[in-house]
Design a protein around this motif. Structure first.
Motif, short mmCIF file in Angstrom:
data_model
loop_
_atom_site.label_atom_id
_atom_site.label_comp_id
_atom_site.label_asym_id
_atom_site.label_seq_id
_atom_site.Cartn_x
_atom_site.Cartn_y
_atom_site.Cartn_z
N GLY A 165 30.61 -96.74 6.41
CA GLY A 165 30.09 -97.88 7.14
C GLY A 165 29.85 -97.43 8.56
O GLY A 165 30.52 -96.52 9.06
N GLY A 166 28.88 -98.06 9.22
CA GLY A 166 28.58 -97.68 10.60
C GLY A 166 28.39 -98.91 11.46
O GLY A 166 27.79 -99.90 11.04
N ARG A 167 28.92 -98.85 12.72
CA ARG A 167 28.81 -99.99 13.64
C ARG A 167 28.21 -99.54 14.97
O ARG A 167 28.63 -98.52 15.54
CB ARG A 167 30.18 -100.60 13.91
N LEU A 168 27.23 -100.31 15.44
CA LEU A 168 26.69 -100.07 16.77
C LEU A 168 27.73 -100.40 17.84
O LEU A 168 28.54 -101.33 17.66
CB LEU A 168 25.45 -100.93 17.02
N ILE A 169 27.71 -99.67 18.94
CA ILE A 169 28.64 -99.98 20.03
C ILE A 169 27.91 -100.65 21.19
O ILE A 169 28.52 -101.02 22.19
CB ILE A 169 29.36 -98.71 20.52
N GLU A 170 26.60 -100.81 21.04
CA GLU A 170 25.81 -101.54 22.03
C GLU A 170 25.01 -102.61 21.32
O GLU A 170 25.01 -102.71 20.09
CB GLU A 170 24.89 -100.57 22.79
N ASP A 171 24.32 -103.44 22.08
CA ASP A 171 23.53 -104.51 21.47
C ASP A 171 22.45 -103.93 20.56
O ASP A 171 21.85 -102.89 20.85
CB ASP A 171 22.88 -105.36 22.56
N GLY A 172 22.18 -104.63 19.48
CA GLY A 172 21.16 -104.19 18.54
C GLY A 172 21.42 -104.77 17.16
O GLY A 172 22.49 -105.32 16.90
N GLU A 173 20.47 -104.64 16.30
CA GLU A 173 20.58 -105.14 14.93
C GLU A 173 20.07 -104.08 13.96
O GLU A 173 19.12 -103.37 14.27
CB GLU A 173 19.78 -106.43 14.75
N PRO A 174 20.66 -103.95 12.78
CA PRO A 174 21.87 -104.68 12.40
C PRO A 174 23.11 -104.06 13.04
O PRO A 174 23.15 -102.85 13.28
CB PRO A 174 21.91 -104.51 10.87
N LYS A 175 24.09 -104.87 13.32
CA LYS A 175 25.31 -104.38 13.96
C LYS A 175 26.05 -103.43 13.02
O LYS A 175 26.57 -102.40 13.44
CB LYS A 175 26.22 -105.54 14.34
N TYR A 176 26.11 -103.79 11.72
CA TYR A 176 26.79 -102.96 10.72
C TYR A 176 25.80 -102.52 9.65
O TYR A 176 24.90 -103.27 9.26
CB TYR A 176 27.91 -103.76 10.03
N ILE A 177 25.98 -101.30 9.15
CA ILE A 177 25.27 -100.86 7.95
C ILE A 177 26.27 -100.14 7.05
O ILE A 177 27.29 -99.60 7.52
CB ILE A 177 24.09 -99.92 8.27
N ASN A 178 26.00 -100.17 5.77
CA ASN A 178 26.81 -99.44 4.79
C ASN A 178 25.93 -98.44 4.05
O ASN A 178 24.70 -98.59 4.00
CB ASN A 178 27.41 -100.39 3.75
N SER A 179 26.56 -97.46 3.47
CA SER A 179 25.84 -96.57 2.56
C SER A 179 25.22 -97.40 1.44
O SER A 179 25.81 -98.42 1.02
CB SER A 179 26.78 -95.54 1.94
N PRO A 180 24.07 -97.01 0.92
CA PRO A 180 23.52 -97.72 -0.23
C PRO A 180 24.38 -97.45 -1.46
O PRO A 180 25.09 -96.44 -1.53
CB PRO A 180 22.12 -97.11 -0.39
N GLU A 181 24.33 -98.35 -2.42
CA GLU A 181 25.08 -98.12 -3.65
C GLU A 181 24.47 -96.96 -4.42
O GLU A 181 23.26 -96.73 -4.36
CB GLU A 181 25.11 -99.38 -4.50
N GLY A 182 25.30 -96.22 -5.11
CA GLY A 182 24.84 -95.04 -5.83
C GLY A 182 25.81 -94.65 -6.92
O GLY A 182 26.62 -95.47 -7.37
N PRO A 183 25.77 -93.39 -7.35
CA PRO A 183 26.62 -92.95 -8.46
C PRO A 183 28.12 -93.12 -8.20
O PRO A 183 28.89 -93.36 -9.13
CB PRO A 183 26.27 -91.46 -8.60
N LEU A 184 28.53 -93.01 -6.93
CA LEU A 184 29.95 -93.08 -6.61
C LEU A 184 30.38 -94.41 -5.99
O LEU A 184 31.58 -94.71 -5.95
CB LEU A 184 30.32 -91.96 -5.62
N TYR A 185 29.44 -95.17 -5.50
CA TYR A 185 29.78 -96.31 -4.66
C TYR A 185 29.14 -97.61 -5.16
O TYR A 185 27.91 -97.71 -5.23
CB TYR A 185 29.32 -96.02 -3.22
N ARG A 186 30.00 -98.56 -5.53
CA ARG A 186 29.56 -99.91 -5.87
C ARG A 186 30.45 -100.89 -5.13
O ARG A 186 31.68 -100.89 -5.29
CB ARG A 186 29.65 -100.16 -7.38
N LYS A 187 29.83 -101.72 -4.29
CA LYS A 187 30.60 -102.60 -3.41
C LYS A 187 31.53 -103.52 -4.20
O LYS A 187 32.62 -103.87 -3.72
CB LYS A 187 29.65 -103.43 -2.54
N LYS A 188 31.11 -103.94 -5.37
CA LYS A 188 31.92 -104.90 -6.11
C LYS A 188 33.21 -104.29 -6.65
O LYS A 188 34.11 -105.02 -7.08
CB LYS A 188 31.12 -105.50 -7.26
N ASP A 189 33.30 -102.95 -6.64
CA ASP A 189 34.48 -102.27 -7.18
C ASP A 189 35.42 -101.76 -6.10
O ASP A 189 36.48 -101.22 -6.43
CB ASP A 189 34.05 -101.07 -8.04
#
Length: 584
Positions: free
Chosen positions: A221-245
């Motif tokens: 996950g990544g967070r901006l430290i200054e003003d801007g959008e989006p404030k947070y981003i996550n890695s996209p879902e893929g072979p290893l990563y599913r947010k629901k799990d």
């Protein structure tokens, strides 16, 4: 399937301690020569899950599942046998030699997974090093320290820094010899549009490594430290990563959750990290998604006591309400903490401190209390509020499979709502398609319902009779009207009549109209029904006939629903047929 020499499997099995492995997922305690706890594989209400340390096996006397340490990992983590062996081999430092007997496809998939994990592990080294050893990381470190985070907390969560620029990580991966396509599949890089090559997905952000339940870094996950959008981003879902799990912080904080016997779920990275910094360590977080059944099962493996902490805005309150049916259905005992307006856990604990936080935790509502309060807050204390509160409670409780727990919670809810438990139970039995919100059925209100007899158009006439003869109200309380009344507006009126009866000890029309005065639609309908010519004579014979009609309609409705269930391929046909026969 990949081939693992038998002697290696035996060596892993000899070293693995099943009690130690199981205890990382299931709270167990010593009982005689065994260890017992609640089974993680079914909704267990009494400890029926047993671990025999001498024989290195587990068994559940409730659902019948059992086996050794490999079987347990396969069930709890969804692993294959080979994955379970490899996981334990890595844990105990046992090297598995490469065998030529592996099938090419499985070998390729295994290599691919390892390659993705290696890319992610390298990225963590890169981000962590940039935070502490680069000039650009100094600004990020100042930001984190300005948020009150210590070096120990930063190290615990592996917080790093992705420098500003399009190809810093690209160059580092190339220099180390990684395949950039694999780094893209790992969610670290993105494909340039209309051109060949890749660019860094995370730029000018502090980074949070996301671990799976086995402790492997599978995303960031990544967070901006200054003003801007989006404030947070996550890695996209893929072979290893599913947010629901995956729950952020689960792997790092699971020992604290298990030790305290209470877990806290928050919404964001910084919420979790800020609480940890203030000594509140039994916390995990969702990753930009609603809480899922998979999350609930993970949570239940640590403890059954959970506190949901969502932002005090409308979105946060709705997220809490959506989560409650899931948690109750799994046998979890949820509570909900509502923060003061304008606060999230991060801001509250930094401004008010740990002592004030703990006071809020002590005052947190049970899930049922939270649902009732929110319905009354939105719809008021009149009939609309009561109806919506009842509907919200039913949506939560109808998912519970354990009949004893469901009955106890229903009894508690009926006391809080001031309505009889039997009415809530009958309403819960009403098919969902026949239930709906008041607002969805306002079109029915004010409709003229000229009824000629106790036939197919008897619903409005029946309520008209009761309103015209309120002293007869008690005769119909257990007649099951709430089960078969199909006009939603009429059903809402009947439920308001029952609630008023419970409150005032009888149906007094003047007090009843005052009680429903906040709902113009209900008042209009009640007045129209009372203005109808007397539909029936007030006599004992009439009452008997009406009660018999109500009971007959209830049986017909039940029978129709049971017949509809026979179409379900998984239905217990014999049980349904027996129920249908009982209704004749």
């Amino acid at each position: 399937m990949a081939y693992i020499p038998e002697e290696i499997i035996q060596r892993v099995q000899d070293l693995a301690d099943i009690r130690q492995i199981v205890a990382e997922y299931v709270p167990i305690r010593k009982r005689g020569s065994n260890w017992v706890g609640l089974c993680p594989f079914h909704n267990d209400k009494d400890p029926s899950f047993t671990v025999n340390e001498d024989k290195q096996i587990f068994h559940c006397f409730g659902c019948g599942v059992g086996g050794g340490v490999f079987k347990f990992l396969m069930l709890i983590e969804g692993m294959t046998f080979v994955e379970a062996v490899k996981s334990l081999a890595t844990r105990y430092g046992i090297e598995i030699p490469t065998q030529s007997g592996q099938r090419a496809g499985a070998q390729k998939r295994g290599f691919k997974t390892e390659e993705l994990l290696e890319c992610l592990a390298f990225a963590q080294e890169f981000f962590s090093s940039n935070l502490t050893k680069s000039r650009t990381g100094l600004r990020a470190m100042e930001y984190l320290q300005g948020r009150g985070l210590s070096e120990d907390t930063i190290d615990h969560f592996g917080i790093g820094w992705a420098p500003d620029g399009w190809d810093h990580l690209v160059k580092a991966l190339k220099a180390r010899g990684f395949e950039l396509g694999a780094a893209k599949d790992a969610g670290l890089l993105a494909q340039r549009e209309g051109a060949t090559g890749f660019y860094d997905r995370f730029r000018a952000r502090i980074t949070f490594p996301i671990h799976d339940r086995r402790g492997r870094i599978v995303a960031f996950g990544g967070r901006l430290i200054e003003d801007g959008e989006p404030k947070y981003i996550n890695s996209p879902e893929g072979p290893l990563y599913r947010k629901k799990d995956i729950l952020y912080g689960y792997y790092l904080n699971r020992s604290y959750i298990r030790t305290q016997g209470l877990g806290i779920v928050v919404e964001g990275y910084m919420d979790l990290v800020a609480l940890f910094q203030h000594g509140i360590k039994n916390v995990c977080a969702t990753l930009g998604t609603a809480l899922t059944t998979e999350h609930g099962r993970i949570m239940k493996g640590l403890t059954k006591e959970w506190l949901l902490v969502f932002d005090a805005d409308e979105a946060g309150l709705k997220a809490a309400q959506r989560a409650l049916p899931i948690l109750y259905s799994l046998g979890i005992r949820p509570r909900v903490l509502c923060l003061p307006d304008g606060h999230d856990p991060d801001s509250f604990v930094r401004q008010e401190g740990r002592a004030q936080w703990e006071k809020l935790v002590e005052q947190a509502d049970s899930g049922i209390d939270f649902v009732i309060k929110q319905a009354k807050r939105r719809f008021g204390q009149g009939p609309d509020g009561w109806i919506e509160a009842s509907e919200s409670v039913i949506k939560v409780l109808e998912e519970i499979e354990d009949p004893i727990r469901k009955s106890l919670l229903l009894s508690y809810a009926s006391q809080k709502l001031g309505v009889r438990e039997s009415l809530l139970m009958d309403r819960m039995k009403t098919p969902k398609r026949l239930r709906g919100k008041v607002a969805q059925d306002k079109a029915l209100v004010g409709r003229k319902t000229g009824v000629k007899g106790v036939g197919t158009t008897s619903q409005a006439q029946l309520l008209s009779f009761i309103l015209s003869n309120p002293h007869r109200m008690d005769a119909f309380l257990d007649a099951g009207l709430e089960f078969w009344l199909q006009d939603q507006a009429l059903l809402n009126l009947w439920q308001s009549m029952v609630h008023a009866y419970e409150i005032f000890g009888g149906l007094e029309i003047e007090r009843f109209l005052d009680y429903i005065s906040t709902s113009k639609e209900l008042v209009t309908m009640a007045m129209e029904l009372m203005d109808m010519p007397p539909p029936l004579e007030d006599s004992e014979e009439t009452i008997k006939r009406l009660i018999a009609h109500c009971q007959d309609m209830k049986r017909r409705t039940l029978r129709k629903e049971l017949i509809a269930q026979l179409k379900d391929q998984e239905a217990n046909v014999e049980h349904l047929l027996r129920k249908i026969e009982e209704l004749h």
